[in-house]
Every structure is written in structure tokens, then in C-alpha cells.
Design a protein around this motif. Structure first.
Motif, short mmCIF file in Angstrom:
data_model
loop_
_atom_site.label_atom_id
_atom_site.label_comp_id
_atom_site.label_asym_id
_atom_site.label_seq_id
_atom_site.Cartn_x
_atom_site.Cartn_y
_atom_site.Cartn_z
N ALA A 168 1.05 -1.24 -4.75
CA ALA A 168 2.45 -1.08 -5.14
C ALA A 168 3.31 -2.23 -4.63
CB ALA A 168 2.98 0.25 -4.60
N ALA A 169 2.93 -2.83 -3.51
CA ALA A 169 3.74 -3.89 -2.91
C ALA A 169 3.30 -5.28 -3.36
CB ALA A 169 3.66 -3.80 -1.39
N VAL A 200 -4.17 2.87 8.38
CA VAL A 200 -4.73 1.61 7.90
C VAL A 200 -3.64 0.56 7.68
CG1 VAL A 200 -5.97 0.47 6.01
CG2 VAL A 200 -6.75 2.70 6.85
N PHE A 201 -2.59 0.94 6.98
CA PHE A 201 -1.59 -0.06 6.59
C PHE A 201 -0.48 -0.22 7.62
CE2 PHE A 201 -3.83 1.18 2.84
CZ PHE A 201 -4.09 -0.05 2.26
N ALA A 218 -8.26 5.23 2.34
CA ALA A 218 -7.05 4.49 2.68
C ALA A 218 -6.10 4.55 1.49
CB ALA A 218 -7.39 3.03 2.99
N GLU A 219 -4.80 4.56 1.79
CA GLU A 219 -3.79 4.68 0.72
C GLU A 219 -3.55 3.31 0.10
OE1 GLU A 219 -2.46 7.54 -0.16
OE2 GLU A 219 -1.87 8.75 1.57
N VAL A 220 -4.58 2.76 -0.53
CA VAL A 220 -4.50 1.39 -1.03
C VAL A 220 -3.42 1.25 -2.11
CG1 VAL A 220 -5.76 -0.50 -2.13
CG2 VAL A 220 -6.91 0.95 -0.46
N THR A 221 -3.39 2.18 -3.05
CA THR A 221 -2.42 2.07 -4.14
C THR A 221 -1.00 2.16 -3.62
OG1 THR A 221 -4.01 3.03 -5.65
CG2 THR A 221 -1.72 3.06 -6.35
N ARG A 222 -0.75 3.13 -2.76
CA ARG A 222 0.61 3.35 -2.28
C ARG A 222 1.16 2.19 -1.46
NH1 ARG A 222 2.06 9.21 -0.58
NH2 ARG A 222 1.61 10.27 -2.53
N TYR A 223 0.35 1.69 -0.56
CA TYR A 223 0.84 0.68 0.37
C TYR A 223 0.57 -0.74 -0.08
CZ TYR A 223 2.15 3.91 4.07
OH TYR A 223 2.77 4.88 4.82
N PHE A 224 -0.54 -0.94 -0.78
CA PHE A 224 -0.98 -2.31 -1.06
C PHE A 224 -0.69 -2.71 -2.50
CE2 PHE A 224 -4.24 -5.65 -1.59
CZ PHE A 224 -4.01 -6.39 -0.45
N VAL A 266 9.26 -0.62 -1.35
CA VAL A 266 8.39 -1.24 -2.34
C VAL A 266 7.08 -0.46 -2.43
CG1 VAL A 266 7.53 -2.90 -0.63
CG2 VAL A 266 7.35 -3.44 -3.04
N GLU A 267 6.76 0.25 -1.36
CA GLU A 267 5.57 1.10 -1.36
C GLU A 267 5.87 2.37 -2.14
OE1 GLU A 267 7.09 0.00 1.37
OE2 GLU A 267 5.73 -1.60 2.02
N ASP A 268 4.82 2.98 -2.62
CA ASP A 268 4.96 4.18 -3.42
C ASP A 268 4.89 5.40 -2.50
OD1 ASP A 268 4.94 6.02 -5.44
OD2 ASP A 268 2.85 5.67 -6.01
N GLN A 277 -9.72 3.44 -3.35
CA GLN A 277 -8.89 3.99 -2.28
C GLN A 277 -9.68 4.11 -0.97
OE1 GLN A 277 -5.57 4.34 -3.03
NE2 GLN A 277 -6.33 3.43 -4.91
#
Lengths: 139, 305, 307
Positions: A47-48, B228-229, A39-45, B197-199, C77
Motif C-alpha cells: 500500500a505504501a 514485522v513492519f 506478515a501484513e505485506v499488503t497493508r504496510y508494504f 499511506v498504509e491500509d 503475505q
């Protein structure tokens, strides 16, 4: 004769290099995500994520979360265990390995600010009580 | 229009405002309220107020403000400039409700619907004008929900102010048209220069109108769906368009306050008990209850990893 | 069962998040086997529970899971659907040895523990004897005799009660320092009348600690311990729990109330052969010779008309 039963099988825990294991960011979310995997945890979570003095906040799927970082109790280490090969029966010996370790994690509540009454925080009292129940007693 | 205050944190709601013209603190004033970006599935919703002395209504008319929806973007920009130039007697204030605020509010445990959110934004802005010393006598507003109820709500909230709630107020009253121009300009700017705000690196900004039926908007929503998001905060998750796309294309997510009605509830109950029965509940099947220290802390024994 | 939104069961779990005592994950000594999870007989439930032995079986750990509905993890991740948080906490192996010692104690003779601690249903139980805490504390629950290099043990109820009382004391102290809320329990009226308010509060702690220790011993031992602590028995243990804290239905399906594993463990069940109820007995005594069998009532009429 040894009776064949699930109770006879053991699951080995391979520690590998606990000290050298990967130390990922760990978050406990107030929802069940029907997914195991990337999951793109860094990008979506991450970072926000907003980190103000006493409160962390973020959104997941449009819902507002409020969070707090908790540390593992003193003398305890967080582990993520993985099993590479699922057993085909409950009589088979299994092996799980430590894939990563952590010393603190962030738990998130839906809407409500974190308090000491939150389940995770209350459960953190367990190791200390366990020590009293299970430690050596004096002669 | 300078949106930097909002852009510094576009996850939350933000108020922008002009200076208060001195004349508005001494003379009886009228005030118009309008909104922009209520329907789109993307970007913020902006509430705007514009106010001026009652005696200056004709001067405002001379600026040729009209309902923002009948104007092109360039015309709106131009009119906003004119309003700004008339700052000696015209003031404005905006409440920018970020899409994240809208999603969070509408999806919170105690649901907060869009009408209530809109009413509260409008009331907050009128109160702001009063707090700043604007001598308010008349308020004009386009209706949100049933006109009479809204009028009653506003009249009760602001005694001594004559409130007029009227459908199409933005084309009937120049002060409402002026408010609609301020709101629309802010919304356009916010959407055009949205800082994610997301990367996400370079994001395709060709989102179309943001209305759910716009094919461009639809294809943007498909392109930027994360399994997921779901979506970046730019998208209003509480819109049915977004929800149904997530229902069909994203990983299911369950919350403890999910509505449990009909088939879904039955299926969930069924699965919850299956789940605990087969994979988690076995160790719990003893006759004796664990001590409340454990049950209160949701700690349970396991019989298998 | 084919709706899209149904929450499927999570049986293919292959990751776990845990908090482990550091000693459980210390690098093992050369030649030692690494840590292993095993199933052992839970002394309170008599059913299987999961435990962990540290490297070389030198230390036993209890495995518990913090399990709130609707939780998942982000680990780096990745998403981990299973939102449980496991705890591996050091456990006193004596709790697991006691049922074996008590059973052997009925014979009244001194025996080597290796002969006593055997269980074909739970072969891993012999590992308990390797734990350093076992060697250090067997004398708390058994009388010891040494003949030559060989040690012999015999279960002692008296010693065990003393040992359990010390555990209760330690637990009371820990409950106090950890500020655990122990109120809300039902107090015995005699105790309240006889003592001051602060002592009544002391009873809350004692009962709470007794309850915690009881999660590791048999019902019989739990009752004995209550007596030894001078606490009157409260008729229904359910009353001790405030109604609001009762578990939700979803936490524990009704069907799970029956524990079939019990019927497999012949050694420990010690249940008398199933007795007939009074009603069954009186039925059994009735002379059935003149009665029609059930099938007779349902036979085709033609048959009876033949008579």
C-alpha cells in the motif's frame, strides 16, 4: 552392504499443479528479517509502495528502499518450495512441494537506485551461461 | 491553510507558500525562520518563513503575533487568518518534512542528522524567497545547534543579508513569531488529518502531543506496533522511543550496515560464521575456489536443501 | 551468546525461493517418478553437492544459490527469512560421469557403463545413466563398442579434450553475447607479445571459459585442457582474481578450509599413505636408547635421589 549416509537419502519434489499454483507478489529485501511466517505485506508494504516511471520506492522500518522488477530468465519459472515435515535426521528421505510460483519479482536496494551491477541482476546471467556450459555439443 | 499538495503524497517533503506580496519585491525586507514539531516522535516537522518589508515591522506588531507555543490552537488559527489577511505586505512559505523523510534521512547509509536536515530546510526556504525576488536584508532565526556556527553558516550562504541567530527568537522578533505560527498551524493540520499511506482502516487518532513522554503517545505507539513492519510512516523510526520499542517488541531486522560494535558485533560475527559453517558453508569447504563468475555473482553450490 | 540482538542461525529453514528451468517442473509422465534432489560427488571438489533429477531422471539439474548477506523475502503475505535465490539449471551429466569413466579407463578395457558407474558413497549416481543427454553424448568422452544389444565403453582422453574444447568455444560465445566482463585476469606475457591486442582479449575469454568449465572437472583435467587450448599455465591461480574481488572473511570462515569429507571417500582420494617429512624421518632414525623419556623430567625429585 549399503553404508548409511546422508548421501543416500533423497528429497522428492512434489510439483502439484504448478500451472494452478498461487501466484503471490514476491519481494527481495536488503535486510534479514528474523522471522518465518505471516506478515501484513499488503497493508504496510504494497500500500505504501510508490511506483514512478523507472523507479519503485518504499520504506521498511524507516529506511528508504529503491527497487526494480526483474523477470525470470526466458524458459524459467520462479518457485516457492515448502517442506511440511522437517526430517529428524539427515538420513531420512524428505519431501518438499511447490507452494507457489512467480514469473517476476521486485528486488530492493537500501538507499541506492537499482543498476545492472546489482547482485541479483548479475546472477540472472547464470542460466544462459549454464546453457553454454552444459548444453549438448555438436558432433 | 490548504495542505492538499502535501496530503497528495505525505511520504516526501513538500513546500507550500503564499503569493509574494509585490511590495516585498521592491522594498528591503526582513524574514523570520522557525520550526514546529521538532521533538515529537509522530508526524511531520515543519519549517516556516515569514517576511515583510522592514518598514512594515510595526504593522506586523499590531497583529499581536507572539510565540506560537504561548498560544492556544484557536489563537494560532486566528493569527494565521490575520497574517493571511495582511497578504498585501506579509508573505510566508513552509517546508513540510514528512516523518518518512525524517526517518529515511536520519537512517540512510550516510547518516543525515536532524540539525543538518533543519539547516538545509531553512536555507532552502530563504533561497526560495530570494529566487522569488524578495529583497532580503535581515534574517532572524531561532537557533538550531550552536548559535554562532549557525549564524556563520547562514551569513556565508547569504552574503549581503544580515543574519541574527538568537535563542528564543520566536518571542523576541515578531517576524519569527509569525513564521512560528505558520509552521505550527501547518503541523497541527497535518497531524490532525493525517492520511495513512498504509491500509490500516480506521486509525485511532488519539495520539496525544506526539512527544515521547506523553502517555497517550506511548500507548498509541504500543497499539500500532506491527511485529514485522514496525510502524506506519507517520512514526519517526529514527527516534529512540520508536527504536527501543521495536528492539523489545518487534522481530529483529539486520542490515548490512548495522553498527558492529561491542557485544552485538561479536555475537553477530559468531553467528554468521556458525551459520555458514553449519547450514550453508559446507559445500564451500573444498580446497578450490569457485570461479570468479560465481563468487562475483554470489552464486554457490549447495550440499543440502 | 545470550544477547538479545544476536543473529541466530537459521537451521530450521522450511521454505526456499528458486528459479527453475521450465523442463524441471513440467508435469511428469504417468508412471514416472517425480523430480528428486540427490547428493552426488562434485567432480571438481570431490565432495558432496546437491543436484536435481527431473521426472523419470531424464534430465539433470545443478543447484546453485544466489546468497548475499542480509536478505529476506516477502512471498505473498509471509516473510521468508532465508533470502537466498536458488537456481535449478540443466546440467550435463557427463561432467559427473567422467570421474567414474576415467577411473575405469585406467584398466584399459571396454566395459558396460552400468558396471563402471557405481559409488557406495553416492548411490544416486546410477540415475545419471537414465538421463537422455548421457545416452546422446557418451561417445564424446568414450570409445564405443556394440556387441549384440549390449554397449561397451572405454574412456578416451583425446575425445574428452575435443569435447571440452567445444564446450569452451560455446562458453566463449555465450560470454560474449551476454556481455560478461571477463577482463582483469592476468595474461601470459608470451601470448601478449606474440599476438595483437584483440587476441589478448580473446585470451581473456578463453581463460574465463576455461575457468568456468574447470568448475566441473578435476584439477588434472583442467590442466590438460589448458594445454589443449594452447594457453600457458599461470603459476598461481589466485593471481587470476583481482584482489578487490576476493571473498570476504564472513563469506567463508577460515575453519571451513579443511574438508573432512575427503578423508571418508576412500575410492577417490587415491592418496598415498601419509608420508613422513624429512625432519620426521631424521628424527625417527635417531637412536633414542640413551634419552630420557619426557616423564622422567617431570618425576618427583625424591625418586632420582634414591639412586
Amino acid at each position: 552392504m549399503q553404508r548409511m549416509s546422508a548421501n543416500g537419502s533423497v528429497t522428492s519434489l512434489q510439483l502439484g499443479s504448478v500451472a494452478g499454483a498461487e501466484k503471490p507478489d514476491v519481494h527481495l529485501l536488503p535486510c534479514e528479517i528474523e522471522h518465518d511466517g505471516p506478515a501484513e505485506v499488503t497493508r504496510y508494504f504494497t500500500a505504501a509502495l510508490k511506483d514512478r516511471k523507472h523507479e519503485k520506492s518504499v520504506s521498511f522500518r524507516g529506511r528508504g528502499l529503491k527497487g526494480q522488477e526483474v523477470s525470470c530468465p526466458h524458459g524459467y519459472t520462479g518457485l516457492v518450495l515448502r517442506e511440511n515435515h522437517k526430517p529428524t535426521s539427515d538420513q531420512e528421505d524428505r519431501t518438499v512441494r511447490v507452494s507457489s510460483v512467480f514469473h517476476r519479482f521486485t528486488y530492493w536496494n537500501l538507499d541506492t537506485p537499482p543498476t545492472s551491477d546489482d547482485g541479483v541482476v548479475m546472477a540472472m546471467a547464470w542460466p544462459e551461461i549454464a546453457e553454454a556450459i552444459h548444453g549438448l555439443v555438436d558432433d | 491553510m490548504d495542505l492538499s499538495d502535501f496530503e497528495a503524497n505525505n511520504s516526501v517533503s513538500c513546500r507550500l507558500s503564499s503569493a509574494i506580496p509585490d511590495v516585498c519585491k521592491t522594498e528591503d525586507c526582513c524574514l523570520g525562520i522557525d520550526e514546529a514539531g521538532r521533538g515529537p516522535v509522530l508526524g511531520p516537522m515543519v519549517y516556516g518563513i515569514c517576511y515583510c518589508p522592514v518598514s512594515k515591522k510595526d504593522d506586523l506588531k499590531d497583529l499581536k503575533v507572539a510565540d506560537s507555543k504561548t498560544l492556544t490552537e484557536a489563537e494560532r488559527e486566528n493569527l494565521f487568518h490575520k497574517l493571511d489577511e495582511a497578504k498585501s505586505f506579509v508573505g510566508w512559505a513552509l517546508q513540510i518534512l514528512s516523518p518518512n523523510t525524517i526517518s529515511n534521512s536520519m537512517l540512510q547509509r550516510a547518516k543525515y542528522n536532524l540539525n543538518a536536515l533543519s539547516h538545509d530546510a531553512a536555507i532552502g526556504l530563504v533561497q526560495y524567497a530570494l529566487d522569488c525576488g524578495v529583497q532580503l536584508k535581515e534574517v532572524f532565526v531561532d537557533t538550531v545547534g550552536p548559535a554562532e556556527k549557525y549564524q556563520e553558516k547562514l551569513s556565508q550562504r547569504f552574503p549581503g543579508v544580515e543574519v541574527t541567530v538568537r535563542p528564543k527568537a520566536d518571542s523576541l522578533f515578531p517576524i519569527v513569531s509569525a513564521a512560528s505560527i505558520c509552521a505550527k498551524v501547518a503541523r497541527d493540520h497535518a497531524v490532525k488529518s493525517w492520511r495513512f499511506v498504509e491500509d490500516l482502516g480506521d486509525v485511532d487518532t488519539d495520539y496525544g502531543s506526539g512527544y515521547p513522554n506523553d502517555p497517550k503517545t506511548k500507548s498509541w505507539l504500543l497499539k500500532y506496533l506491527d511485529p514485522v513492519f514496525g510502524y506506519p510512516q507517520f512514526v519517526r523510526f529514527s527516534w529512540s522511543t520508536a527504536q527501543s520499542l521495536l528492539d523489545s517488541k518487534a522481530v529483529p531486522v539486520y542490515w548490512d550496515d548495522d553498527e558492529e560494535d561491542g557485544e552485538k558485533a561479536a555475537a553477530r560475527m559468531n553467528c554468521a560464521s556458525m551459520l555458514s559453517y553449519f547450514s550453508r558453508g559446507k559445500a564451500q569447504s573444498s580446497a578450490r575456489e569457485p570461479h570468479r563468475f560465481f563468487t562475483e555473482r554470489r552464486l554457490q553450490s549447495l550440499d543440502t536443501l | 551468546m545470550t544477547t538479545k540482538k544476536k543473529r541466530s542461525s537459521n537451521t530450521q529453514n522450511d521454505r526456499w525461493v528458486a528459479i527453475a528451468a521450465d523442463s524441471a517442473v513440467e508435469a511428469s509422465k504417468v508412471g514416472d517418478s517425480g523430480p528428486v534432489f540427490v547428493r552426488l560427488r562434485n567432480p571438481a571438489t570431490d565432495a558432496a553437492s546437491l543436484y536435481l533429477f527431473g521426472s523419470g531422471d531424464s534430465q539433470l539439474y545443478e543447484v546453485k544459490a544466489f546468497n548475499e548477506d542480509c536478505h529476506s523475502w516477502f512471498v505473498g503475505q509471509t516473510v521468508q527469512r532465508d533470502g537466498r535465490l536458488l537456481y535449478f539449471t540443466p546440467m550435463d551429466p557427463l561432467f559427473l560421469l567422467l570421474p567414474y569413466l576415467m577411473k575405469a579407463g585406467k584398466e584399459g578395457k571396454f566395459q558396460p557403463v552400468q558396471q563402471v558407474v557405481m559409488d557406495e558413497d553416492y548411490p544416486a549416481c546410477t540415475r545419471l545413466l537414465s538421463c537422455s543427454q548421457t545416452q546422446a553424448s557418451l561417445h564424446h568422452v568414450a570409445e564405443e563398442k556394440e556387441v549384440g544389444s549390449q554397449k561397451f565403453h572405454r574412456y578416451s582422453q583425446e575425445k574428452t579434450m575435443e569435447w571440452l574444447k567445444k564446450k569452451v568455444d560455446k562458453t566463449v560465445r555465450a560470454l560474449k553475447t551476454s556481455n560478461i566482463s571477463v577482463g582483469g585476469g592476468v595474461k601470459s606475457m608470451t601470448y601478449i607479445r606474440a599476438k595483437q591486442e584483440s587476441d589478448a582479449r580473446e585470451e581473456d575469454y578463453l581463460r574465463y571459459a576455461h575457468g568456468l568449465i574447470s568448475d566441473y572437472i578435476s584439477d588434472d583435467l583442467s590442466r590438460e585442457l589448458l594445454k589443449a587450448l594452447g594457453l600457458p599455465e599461470i603459476s598461481s591461480p589466485k593471481e587470476l582474481e583481482p584482489p578487490s574481488k576476493k571473498r570476504k572473511m564472513s563469506d567463508r570462515p577460515v575453519e571451513a578450509g579443511e574438508d573432512y569429507t575427503k578423508f571418508n571417500s576412500a575410492d577417490f582420494a587415491r592418496k598415498p599413505p601419509k608420508k613422513m617429512t624429512a625432519a620426521q624421518k631424521s628424527l625417527a632414525k635417531v637412536d633414542k636408547s640413551g634419552m630420557k623419556t619426557m616423564s622422567a623430567f617431570f618425576s618427583p625429585k625424591v625418586k632420582t635421589e634414591k639412586n
